[in-house]
Design a protein around this motif. Structure first.
Motif, PDB file in Angstrom:
ATOM      1  N   GLY A 152       6.092  59.323  56.549  1.00 13.27           N
ATOM      2  CA  GLY A 152       6.755  60.616  56.513  1.00 13.27           C
ATOM      3  C   GLY A 152       8.004  60.683  57.369  1.00 13.27           C
ATOM      4  N   GLN A 153       8.419  59.555  57.972  1.00 10.32           N
ATOM      5  CA  GLN A 153       9.577  59.543  58.847  1.00 10.32           C
ATOM      6  C   GLN A 153      10.866  59.378  58.036  1.00 10.32           C
ATOM      7  N   PRO A 154      11.934  60.059  58.452  1.00 18.27           N
ATOM      8  CA  PRO A 154      13.203  59.928  57.735  1.00 18.27           C
ATOM      9  C   PRO A 154      13.732  58.497  57.802  1.00 18.27           C
ATOM     10  N   LEU A 155      14.347  58.062  56.734  1.00 17.76           N
ATOM     11  CA  LEU A 155      14.990  56.759  56.687  1.00 17.76           C
ATOM     12  C   LEU A 155      16.509  56.945  56.674  1.00 17.76           C
ATOM     13  N   VAL A 156      16.973  57.941  57.393  1.00 13.27           N
ATOM     14  CA  VAL A 156      18.378  58.342  57.330  1.00 13.27           C
ATOM     15  C   VAL A 156      19.032  58.190  58.692  1.00 13.27           C
ATOM     16  N   GLY A 157      20.195  57.556  58.700  1.00 11.03           N
ATOM     17  CA  GLY A 157      20.964  57.413  59.931  1.00 11.03           C
ATOM     18  C   GLY A 157      20.771  56.047  60.560  1.00 11.03           C
ATOM     19  N   GLY A 158      21.738  55.669  61.402  1.00 17.08           N
ATOM     20  CA  GLY A 158      21.666  54.374  62.060  1.00 17.08           C
ATOM     21  C   GLY A 158      23.031  53.916  62.508  1.00 17.08           C
ATOM     22  N   ASP A 159      23.100  52.654  62.870  1.00 19.59           N
ATOM     23  CA  ASP A 159      24.321  52.095  63.431  1.00 19.59           C
ATOM     24  C   ASP A 159      25.402  51.916  62.371  1.00 19.59           C
ATOM     25  N   PHE A 160      26.642  52.174  62.767  1.00 20.13           N
ATOM     26  CA  PHE A 160      27.793  51.854  61.929  1.00 20.13           C
ATOM     27  C   PHE A 160      29.014  51.679  62.817  1.00 20.13           C
ATOM     28  N   THR A 161      29.991  50.954  62.311  1.00 20.48           N
ATOM     29  CA  THR A 161      31.294  50.822  62.965  1.00 20.48           C
ATOM     30  C   THR A 161      32.351  51.021  61.900  1.00 20.48           C
ATOM     31  N   LEU A 162      33.207  52.036  62.089  1.00 21.59           N
ATOM     32  CA  LEU A 162      34.218  52.389  61.099  1.00 21.59           C
ATOM     33  C   LEU A 162      35.516  52.766  61.816  1.00 21.59           C
ATOM     34  N   THR A 163      36.530  53.100  61.043  1.00 17.30           N
ATOM     35  CA  THR A 163      37.827  53.480  61.588  1.00 17.30           C
ATOM     36  C   THR A 163      38.152  54.902  61.157  1.00 17.30           C
TER      37      THR A 163
ATOM     38  N   THR B 244      12.718  59.122  52.570  1.00 19.92           N
ATOM     39  CA  THR B 244      11.687  59.128  53.590  1.00 19.92           C
ATOM     40  C   THR B 244      10.695  58.018  53.310  1.00 19.92           C
ATOM     41  N   ASP B 245      10.054  57.559  54.358  1.00 25.58           N
ATOM     42  CA  ASP B 245       8.979  56.589  54.228  1.00 25.58           C
ATOM     43  C   ASP B 245       7.730  57.336  53.786  1.00 25.58           C
ATOM     44  N   VAL B 246       7.266  57.076  52.575  1.00 26.03           N
ATOM     45  CA  VAL B 246       6.124  57.807  52.036  1.00 26.03           C
ATOM     46  C   VAL B 246       4.890  57.606  52.902  1.00 26.03           C
ATOM     47  N   ALA B 247       4.733  56.423  53.478  1.00 29.75           N
ATOM     48  CA  ALA B 247       3.543  56.125  54.280  1.00 29.75           C
ATOM     49  C   ALA B 247       3.525  56.884  55.596  1.00 29.75           C
TER      50      ALA B 247
ATOM     51  N   GLN C  97      20.091  62.098  65.500  1.00 25.43           N
ATOM     52  CA  GLN C  97      18.968  61.882  64.598  1.00 25.43           C
ATOM     53  C   GLN C  97      19.012  62.860  63.417  1.00 25.43           C
ATOM     54  N   PHE C  98      18.502  62.395  62.301  1.00 27.36           N
ATOM     55  CA  PHE C  98      18.484  63.191  61.076  1.00 27.36           C
ATOM     56  C   PHE C  98      17.631  64.447  61.233  1.00 27.36           C
TER      57      PHE C  98
END
Length: 206
Positions: free
Chosen positions: A43-54, A38-41, A181-182
């Motif tokens: 409090g928002q999660p820093l988890v999840g985002g764009d990816f491309t996989l198979t 998490t962003d200490v400043a 979203q996380f």
């Protein structure tokens, strides 16, 4: 590839919320360490985002596979001797405890060992007895895997050389909402019943 036995009665997952933010447990050289997610400043999660996989069927997918369902995202590898089969076995028990509610829950297993984990390898591995039904296995190029792990703040590290190498990696399962979203971290020390309750409570909150 022969199916592997699964240890069903092992410790599963726990939510760790500490004063300085959400903590992800990682295993490094057999010991657990913590990585901030998490962003200490803010409090928002820093988890999840764009990816491309198979996926295990050879289909290219991206982060939109999370949309419309609750999802447990877990990073591991098929040659993992303990944590990965144990966690997947526990998630199978969670599915069983959730009953019909599990229909709204999908499990995504992202390999951090693309050198060995081909789509077919994932397909064979995830069909093992005692593993959850319908797990989506994902792999890709080393760069694609690194991008996905970066998005989830998921630690992993190759250890050793040659055919006998192994991987250090994080132990946390990430609970993502239908909006992609996380929602919560699920770590290694809850039992299946408490993990199922955690997920069901999150579902009720939306």
């Amino acid at each position: 590839m022969p199916r592997r036995p699964v240890i069903l009665f092992a410790a599963a997952c726990a939510v760790i919320a500490l004063a300085l933010g959400l903590i992800t447990m990682v295993v490094v050289g057999g010991r657990q360490q913590a990585a901030q997610t998490t962003d200490v400043a803010t409090g928002q999660p820093l988890v999840g985002g764009d990816f491309t996989l198979t996926d295990q069927n050879g289909k290219t997918v991206d982060q939109t596979i999370l949309n419309g369902k609750w999802t447990l995202v877990f990073f591991g590898f098929t040659y993992c001797p303990d944590y990965c089969p144990t966690t997947l076995g526990v998630l199978n028990a969670v599915q069983e405890r959730m009953g019909d509610k599990a229909e709204d829950l999908q499990i995504v297993f992202i390999s951090i060992d693309p050198e060995r984990d081909t789509p077919q390898m994932l397909k064979d591995y995830l069909s093992s007895d005692g593993f959850p039904d319908g797990v989506i296995g994902l792999t890709g190029t080393p760069e694609q895997v690194a991008q996905a792990a970066k998005a989830y703040r998921a630690f992993y590290q190759k250890v050793g050389e040659g055919e006998g190498y192994t991987m250090n990696h994080g132990l946390t399962v990430y609970l993502m909402g239908p909006d992609g979203q996380f929602r919560s971290a699920v770590a290694h020390d809850l039992g299946p019943s408490r993990t199922a309750t955690l997920i069901e409570n999150a579902m009720e909150k939306g």
